[in-house]
Design a protein around this motif. Structure first.
Motif, PDB file in Angstrom:
ATOM      1  N   ARG A  21      -0.661  -0.502  -5.329  1.00  0.00           N
ATOM      2  CA  ARG A  21       0.036  -0.692  -6.454  1.00  0.00           C
ATOM      3  C   ARG A  21       0.867   0.569  -6.862  1.00  0.00           C
ATOM      4  O   ARG A  21      -0.026   1.427  -7.289  1.00  0.00           O
ATOM      5  CB  ARG A  21      -0.265  -1.552  -7.629  1.00  0.00           C
ATOM      6  N   GLU A  22       2.201   0.852  -6.901  1.00  0.00           N
ATOM      7  CA  GLU A  22       2.878   1.869  -7.323  1.00  0.00           C
ATOM      8  C   GLU A  22       2.485   1.553  -8.960  1.00  0.00           C
ATOM      9  O   GLU A  22       2.470   0.608  -9.492  1.00  0.00           O
ATOM     10  CB  GLU A  22       4.406   1.791  -7.205  1.00  0.00           C
ATOM     11  N   LEU A  23       2.222   2.847  -9.842  1.00  0.00           N
ATOM     12  CA  LEU A  23       1.796   2.655 -11.169  1.00  0.00           C
ATOM     13  C   LEU A  23       2.367   3.560 -12.224  1.00  0.00           C
ATOM     14  O   LEU A  23       2.286   3.179 -13.325  1.00  0.00           O
ATOM     15  CB  LEU A  23       0.299   3.217 -11.095  1.00  0.00           C
ATOM     16  N   THR A  24       3.311   4.424 -11.736  1.00  0.00           N
ATOM     17  CA  THR A  24       4.187   4.955 -12.941  1.00  0.00           C
ATOM     18  C   THR A  24       5.459   4.754 -12.955  1.00  0.00           C
ATOM     19  O   THR A  24       6.249   5.577 -13.327  1.00  0.00           O
ATOM     20  CB  THR A  24       3.785   6.528 -12.878  1.00  0.00           C
TER      21      THR A  24
ATOM     22  N   THR B 222       2.980  -2.217  -2.702  1.00  0.00           N
ATOM     23  CA  THR B 222       4.146  -2.958  -3.504  1.00  0.00           C
ATOM     24  C   THR B 222       4.267  -2.271  -4.892  1.00  0.00           C
ATOM     25  O   THR B 222       3.802  -1.275  -5.070  1.00  0.00           O
ATOM     26  CB  THR B 222       3.956  -4.484  -3.654  1.00  0.00           C
ATOM     27  N   SER B 223       5.393  -2.634  -5.491  1.00  0.00           N
ATOM     28  CA  SER B 223       5.825  -1.916  -6.617  1.00  0.00           C
ATOM     29  C   SER B 223       5.119  -2.034  -8.048  1.00  0.00           C
ATOM     30  O   SER B 223       4.181  -3.219  -7.779  1.00  0.00           O
ATOM     31  CB  SER B 223       7.168  -2.175  -6.861  1.00  0.00           C
ATOM     32  N   ASN B 224       5.276  -1.649  -9.001  1.00  0.00           N
ATOM     33  CA  ASN B 224       4.473  -1.751 -10.279  1.00  0.00           C
ATOM     34  C   ASN B 224       4.287  -3.211 -10.545  1.00  0.00           C
ATOM     35  O   ASN B 224       3.095  -3.600 -10.739  1.00  0.00           O
ATOM     36  CB  ASN B 224       4.832  -0.901 -11.296  1.00  0.00           C
ATOM     37  N   LEU B 225       5.515  -3.872 -10.965  1.00  0.00           N
ATOM     38  CA  LEU B 225       5.245  -5.130 -11.495  1.00  0.00           C
ATOM     39  C   LEU B 225       4.772  -6.295 -10.321  1.00  0.00           C
ATOM     40  O   LEU B 225       3.771  -6.851 -10.832  1.00  0.00           O
ATOM     41  CB  LEU B 225       6.786  -5.735 -11.848  1.00  0.00           C
TER      42      LEU B 225
ATOM     43  N   ARG C 214      -7.976  -1.495   8.635  1.00  0.00           N
ATOM     44  CA  ARG C 214      -7.694  -2.163   9.825  1.00  0.00           C
ATOM     45  C   ARG C 214      -6.138  -1.776  10.351  1.00  0.00           C
ATOM     46  O   ARG C 214      -5.742  -2.344  11.434  1.00  0.00           O
ATOM     47  CB  ARG C 214      -7.923  -3.564   9.792  1.00  0.00           C
ATOM     48  N   LYS C 215      -5.759  -0.991   9.884  1.00  0.00           N
ATOM     49  CA  LYS C 215      -4.329  -0.230  10.383  1.00  0.00           C
ATOM     50  C   LYS C 215      -3.410  -1.282  10.452  1.00  0.00           C
ATOM     51  O   LYS C 215      -2.466  -1.249  11.154  1.00  0.00           O
ATOM     52  CB  LYS C 215      -4.569   0.183  11.803  1.00  0.00           C
ATOM     53  N   LYS C 216      -3.159  -2.002   9.395  1.00  0.00           N
ATOM     54  CA  LYS C 216      -2.335  -3.049   9.173  1.00  0.00           C
ATOM     55  C   LYS C 216      -1.749  -2.887   7.817  1.00  0.00           C
ATOM     56  O   LYS C 216      -2.429  -2.976   6.757  1.00  0.00           O
ATOM     57  CB  LYS C 216      -2.646  -4.426   9.130  1.00  0.00           C
ATOM     58  N   LEU C 217      -0.338  -2.728   7.656  1.00  0.00           N
ATOM     59  CA  LEU C 217       0.137  -2.433   6.284  1.00  0.00           C
ATOM     60  C   LEU C 217       1.303  -3.600   6.065  1.00  0.00           C
ATOM     61  O   LEU C 217       1.972  -3.682   6.676  1.00  0.00           O
ATOM     62  CB  LEU C 217       0.775  -0.978   5.926  1.00  0.00           C
ATOM     63  N   CYS C 218       1.257  -4.416   5.056  1.00  0.00           N
ATOM     64  CA  CYS C 218       2.208  -5.142   4.579  1.00  0.00           C
ATOM     65  C   CYS C 218       2.806  -4.555   3.397  1.00  0.00           C
ATOM     66  O   CYS C 218       2.270  -4.593   2.203  1.00  0.00           O
ATOM     67  CB  CYS C 218       1.743  -6.731   4.305  1.00  0.00           C
ATOM     68  N   SER C 219       4.211  -4.355   3.421  1.00  0.00           N
ATOM     69  CA  SER C 219       4.918  -3.885   2.338  1.00  0.00           C
ATOM     70  C   SER C 219       5.669  -5.351   1.556  1.00  0.00           C
ATOM     71  O   SER C 219       6.473  -5.947   2.266  1.00  0.00           O
ATOM     72  CB  SER C 219       5.787  -2.811   2.589  1.00  0.00           C
ATOM     73  N   VAL C 220       5.442  -5.211   0.317  1.00  0.00           N
ATOM     74  CA  VAL C 220       5.954  -6.509  -0.260  1.00  0.00           C
ATOM     75  C   VAL C 220       7.166  -6.097  -1.283  1.00  0.00           C
ATOM     76  O   VAL C 220       7.132  -5.031  -2.070  1.00  0.00           O
ATOM     77  CB  VAL C 220       4.936  -7.148  -1.073  1.00  0.00           C
TER      78      VAL C 220
END
Ligand code: IPM
Ligand code: MG
Length: 361
Positions: free
Chosen positions: A136-139, A244-247, A186-192
């Motif tokens: 999670r992006e936090l700032t 994903t982003s902060n919220l 496991r080298k899988k990334l899901c961007s939300v």
């Protein structure tokens, strides 16, 4: 020669002090076994800081944090401070800690332990084997974007404003952390994101796609946040690492946490750039309803201490030993109320701590 570490402890509010006490006992024991010496500095944050100093994140606390190798935080908040103005709320102290230490990357693992499958509200075959890391992006994002506030329009009506904003460099730095995290998993990334509606999400997606050429081994996918929420409940095993982003990360990490049955089991790490201290804390809150009754579950705090050893102090053998001790006490049937099931031995926070110390030997 023993390794020395300066650790700032932020016990905070509610059940915070009691779970922190157990974590310190466990770390002291680990220190004896692995030749590590911890120099503790305790500092105030949240409601207890408001009561003592009038501020949720006093300058002395920032100073202590900046002068340490790592920071262990328990939990903040409680009914008592809920109606104070926003700048005096415990949560504001937590956000100030995050932004002043530049803790832009929040790692929240949600791993289901076989011993606790019965504690999940979902069916065994849906959750068995779930092992997700939410990055999670936090700032940045909606939590910190300007303008913000409650304003009065020309017609005298009130208007509430928050701003969701990300720059390319903010997305880049969290993207790198996420791809590197996925590489170790496991080298899988899901961007939300929500790029069917929001421009800020379009930039998020474009930037993550551009980064992906640096990580050809990672399989990158994208998901809208509404669908991701549904997929987490429907088929959580499809996920490895989520960024994903902060919220969105705030919301999705609670959903992911609950797959495992108890939010009382989950640790987290909030990281800045390498070489700077991180903050390690349970995902759960301060549980004011059970504070001071020796009913809390110290395991998320203990597992946060293990993450601290692994990420900030580079002591992975010591981290492994803590994680193994947690598994041992669960195998022995010890359970706090939040993870209780039939036939198990229900214990309080202190007794759970004693069982852990015994398991560590
Ligand atoms: C979290 C919490 C915080 C957040 C609150 C307490 C400000 O929900 O760490 O997930 O929204 O980030
Ligand atoms: Mg939250």
């Amino acid at each position: 020669m023993a390794q020395h570490y300066r650790i700032t402890l932020l016990p905070g509010d509610g059940i915070g002090p009691e779970i922190m006490t157990v974590a310190v006992q466990v770390l002291e024991r680990i220190g004896e076994k692995f030749d590590l010496v911890f120099e503790w500095t305790e500092a105030l944050i949240g409601g207890s800081a408001i009561d003592a100093t009038g501020e949720p994140f006093p300058a002395a606390t920032l100073e202590a944090c900046l002068n340490s190798d790592s920071i262990l935080l328990a939990a903040i908040g409680g009914y008592k401070w809920d109606s104070l103005p926003r700048n005096l709320r415990p949560e504001t102290g937590l956000l100030a800690l995050r932004s002043s230490l530049n803790l832009f990357a929040n790692l929240r693992p949600a791993t289901i332990l076989p011993q606790l499958i019965e504690a999940s509200t979902l069916k065994r075959d849906v959750v068995e084997g779930v092992d997700i890391m939410v990055v999670r992006e936090l700032t940045g994002g909606l939590y910190f974007g300007q303008p913000r506030g409650i304003f009065t329009t020309e017609t005298g009506e009130k208007r509430g404003v928050n701003t969701m904003t990300y720059t390319e460099s903010e997305i880049d730095r969290i993207g790198h952390v996420a791809f590197q995290t996925a590489m170790k998993r496991r080298k899988k990334l899901c961007s939300v994101d929500k790029c069917n509606v929001l421009e800020v999400s379009q930039l998020w997606r474009d930037t993550i796609i551009a980064l992906s050429s640096e990580y050809p081994e990672v399989e990158l996918t994208h998901m809208y946040v509404d669908n991701a929420t549904m997929q987490l409940i429907r088929n959580p095993k499809q996920f490895d690492t989520i960024v994903t982003s902060n919220l969105f990360g705030d919301i999705l990490s609670d959903a992911a946490a609950m797959l495992t049955g108890s939010i009382g089991m989950l640790p987290s790490a909030s990281l800045s750039h390498p070489g700077k201290p991180g903050v390690y804390e349970p995902v759960h809150g301060s549980a004011p309803d059970i504070a001071g009754q020796d009913k809390s579950n110290p395991l998320a705090q203990i597992l946060s201490a293990a993450m601290m050893l692994r990420y900030d102090l580079n002591q992975s053998a010591a981290a492994d030993a803590i994680e193994a001790a947690v598994i041992t006490v669960l195998d022995q049937g010890y359970r706090t109320g939040d993870i209780a099931s039939e036939g198990m031995t229900i214990v309080g926070c202190k007794a759970m701590g004693e069982a852990l110390l015994k398991a560590l030997g």
